[in-house]
Write a protein that holds these residues in place. Structure first.
Motif, PDB file in Angstrom:
ATOM      1  N   VAL A  24       0.838  -1.201   0.000  1.00 21.28           N
ATOM      2  CA  VAL A  24       0.000   0.000   0.000  1.00 21.28           C
ATOM      3  C   VAL A  24       0.875   1.254   0.000  1.00 21.28           C
ATOM      4  O   VAL A  24       0.637   2.194  -0.761  1.00 21.28           O
ATOM      5  N   CYS A  25       1.919   1.273   0.837  1.00 24.12           N
ATOM      6  CA  CYS A  25       2.793   2.458   0.920  1.00 24.12           C
ATOM      7  C   CYS A  25       3.431   2.766  -0.426  1.00 24.12           C
ATOM      8  O   CYS A  25       3.452   3.919  -0.868  1.00 24.12           O
ATOM      9  N   TYR A  26       3.958   1.729  -1.085  1.00 24.65           N
ATOM     10  CA  TYR A  26       4.651   1.949  -2.351  1.00 24.65           C
ATOM     11  C   TYR A  26       3.696   2.280  -3.490  1.00 24.65           C
ATOM     12  O   TYR A  26       4.121   2.805  -4.521  1.00 24.65           O
ATOM     13  N   ASN A  27       2.413   2.003  -3.320  1.00 24.46           N
ATOM     14  CA  ASN A  27       1.437   2.301  -4.374  1.00 24.46           C
ATOM     15  C   ASN A  27       0.582   3.528  -4.081  1.00 24.46           C
ATOM     16  O   ASN A  27      -0.348   3.830  -4.823  1.00 24.46           O
ATOM     17  N   THR A  28       0.891   4.229  -3.002  1.00 20.53           N
ATOM     18  CA  THR A  28       0.178   5.462  -2.654  1.00 20.53           C
ATOM     19  C   THR A  28       1.043   6.643  -3.056  1.00 20.53           C
ATOM     20  O   THR A  28       2.227   6.687  -2.736  1.00 20.53           O
ATOM     21  N   MET A  48      -6.579   4.233   0.953  1.00 21.90           N
ATOM     22  CA  MET A  48      -7.851   3.708   1.432  1.00 21.90           C
ATOM     23  C   MET A  48      -7.557   2.873   2.682  1.00 21.90           C
ATOM     24  O   MET A  48      -6.428   2.405   2.863  1.00 21.90           O
ATOM     25  N   PRO A  49      -8.536   2.664   3.558  1.00 23.79           N
ATOM     26  CA  PRO A  49      -8.299   1.779   4.708  1.00 23.79           C
ATOM     27  C   PRO A  49      -7.912   0.382   4.216  1.00 23.79           C
ATOM     28  O   PRO A  49      -8.432  -0.094   3.217  1.00 23.79           O
ATOM     29  N   PHE A  50      -6.967  -0.256   4.902  1.00 23.03           N
ATOM     30  CA  PHE A  50      -6.568  -1.614   4.547  1.00 23.03           C
ATOM     31  C   PHE A  50      -6.207  -2.370   5.816  1.00 23.03           C
ATOM     32  O   PHE A  50      -6.034  -1.782   6.881  1.00 23.03           O
ATOM     33  N   ARG A  51      -6.104  -3.690   5.663  1.00 28.46           N
ATOM     34  CA  ARG A  51      -5.894  -4.540   6.836  1.00 28.46           C
ATOM     35  C   ARG A  51      -4.598  -5.335   6.692  1.00 28.46           C
ATOM     36  O   ARG A  51      -4.252  -5.783   5.608  1.00 28.46           O
ATOM     37  N   THR A  52      -3.878  -5.471   7.813  1.00 24.25           N
ATOM     38  CA  THR A  52      -2.769  -6.411   7.915  1.00 24.25           C
ATOM     39  C   THR A  52      -3.053  -7.293   9.127  1.00 24.25           C
ATOM     40  O   THR A  52      -4.084  -7.111   9.805  1.00 24.25           O
ATOM     41  N   LYS A  53      -2.118  -8.179   9.453  1.00 21.44           N
ATOM     42  CA  LYS A  53      -2.325  -9.045  10.624  1.00 21.44           C
ATOM     43  C   LYS A  53      -2.314  -8.247  11.934  1.00 21.44           C
ATOM     44  O   LYS A  53      -2.723  -8.754  12.975  1.00 21.44           O
ATOM     45  N   PHE A  54      -1.878  -6.966  11.870  1.00 22.12           N
ATOM     46  CA  PHE A  54      -1.841  -6.137  13.075  1.00 22.12           C
ATOM     47  C   PHE A  54      -3.117  -5.330  13.285  1.00 22.12           C
ATOM     48  O   PHE A  54      -3.322  -4.769  14.344  1.00 22.12           O
ATOM     49  N   GLY A  55      -3.953  -5.217  12.239  1.00 14.30           N
ATOM     50  CA  GLY A  55      -5.178  -4.446  12.362  1.00 14.30           C
ATOM     51  C   GLY A  55      -5.467  -3.657  11.098  1.00 14.30           C
ATOM     52  O   GLY A  55      -4.964  -3.973  10.016  1.00 14.30           O
ATOM     53  N   TYR A  56      -6.279  -2.613  11.246  1.00 17.26           N
ATOM     54  CA  TYR A  56      -6.642  -1.753  10.119  1.00 17.26           C
ATOM     55  C   TYR A  56      -5.763  -0.499  10.122  1.00 17.26           C
ATOM     56  O   TYR A  56      -5.401   0.007  11.185  1.00 17.26           O
ATOM     57  N   HIS A  57      -5.457  -0.025   8.926  1.00 13.46           N
ATOM     58  CA  HIS A  57      -4.541   1.104   8.790  1.00 13.46           C
ATOM     59  C   HIS A  57      -5.046   2.119   7.771  1.00 13.46           C
ATOM     60  O   HIS A  57      -5.758   1.762   6.831  1.00 13.46           O
ATOM     61  N   LEU A  58      -4.603   3.361   7.964  1.00 13.55           N
ATOM     62  CA  LEU A  58      -4.634   4.418   6.950  1.00 13.55           C
ATOM     63  C   LEU A  58      -3.210   4.936   6.869  1.00 13.55           C
ATOM     64  O   LEU A  58      -2.566   5.132   7.902  1.00 13.55           O
ATOM     65  N   VAL A  59      -2.700   5.166   5.662  1.00 17.85           N
ATOM     66  CA  VAL A  59      -1.329   5.623   5.502  1.00 17.85           C
ATOM     67  C   VAL A  59      -1.317   6.899   4.674  1.00 17.85           C
ATOM     68  O   VAL A  59      -1.975   6.965   3.631  1.00 17.85           O
ATOM     69  N   LYS A  60      -0.580   7.899   5.151  1.00 14.04           N
ATOM     70  CA  LYS A  60      -0.302   9.081   4.341  1.00 14.04           C
ATOM     71  C   LYS A  60       1.180   9.048   3.978  1.00 14.04           C
ATOM     72  O   LYS A  60       2.031   8.919   4.851  1.00 14.04           O
TER      73      LYS A  60
END
Length: 197
Positions: free
Chosen positions: A29-33, A40-52
């Motif tokens: 997600v980071c490399y494609n933002t 957009m909100p996304f999920r990993t094994k640690f939880g839900y994230h938003l990245v700027k």
């Protein structure tokens, strides 16, 4: 509102990182933002994230540095902070007069694990040190150059460049990635077979 405990001190700023530093979905997600935008909100094994994404830069490779550190930390009184600043300035002026960095590190550095070796730290790349320290270390151009005194959340530092390694070539990086994937895959298979028994 972040539930990442580190957000209390870093305000959610993860700094720069290179491939394989984070879990794969997060990196993807980071490399494609695009820079300046929010994912957009996304999920990993640690939880839900938003990245700027604030910035992107080319890989910097790795550096080996030595440092002289005088500890202050978040809980240091203004008097202790002023004493540390005065002492690091004194050490810096002795460097400018030609005294050996390694000798001053052994005598003054409060990072006892590195002081014994003249302040030398292991080789490191992007995202391995606190941002202020990393910026100063990678800004040094020539072997033997040292920084002016600067602060991090841990205290006052002077950094000397010992070694600089360029980023690997594409072919070398590809070999390393393949080896890492094979190692991780075997590790996962071992875990599965262990659970199955």
């Amino acid at each position: 509102a972040s539930q990442d405990p580190s957000a209390k001190s870093n305000k959610g700023d993860l700094g720069y990182f290179s491939a394989f530093a984070m879990v794969y979905p997060f990196e993807t997600v980071c490399y494609n933002t695009k820079v300046g935008t929010v994912s957009m909100p996304f999920r990993t094994k640690f939880g839900y994230h938003l990245v700027k994404v604030y910035d992107q830069r080319p890989a910097q490779g790795e550096v080996k540095v030595a440092h002289i550190m005088l500890r202050t930390g978040d809980k240091a009184s203004s008097v202790d902070s002023a004493k540390a600043k005065e002492k690091i300035q004194e050490v810096y002026s002795r460097l400018l007069k030609g005294e050996k960095f390694e000798d001053l590190a052994k005598q003054y550095s409060e990072d006892k694990s590195s002081a014994r070796s003249g302040g030398a730290l292991p080789l490191f790349g992007t995202g391995k040190m606190v941002m202020d320290f990393e910026v100063q270390a990678f800004a040094l151009k020539n072997i033997g150059d040292y920084s002016k005194p600067f602060t991090t959340p841990y205290g006052w530092h002077i950094v000397k460049l010992l070694e600089k390694k360029a980023p690997p070539t594409f072919e070398k990086a590809k070999e390393d990635i393949k080896a890492r994937i094979n190692r991780d895959t075997r590790s996962d298979l071992n875990k599965v077979s262990f659970i199955a028994k």
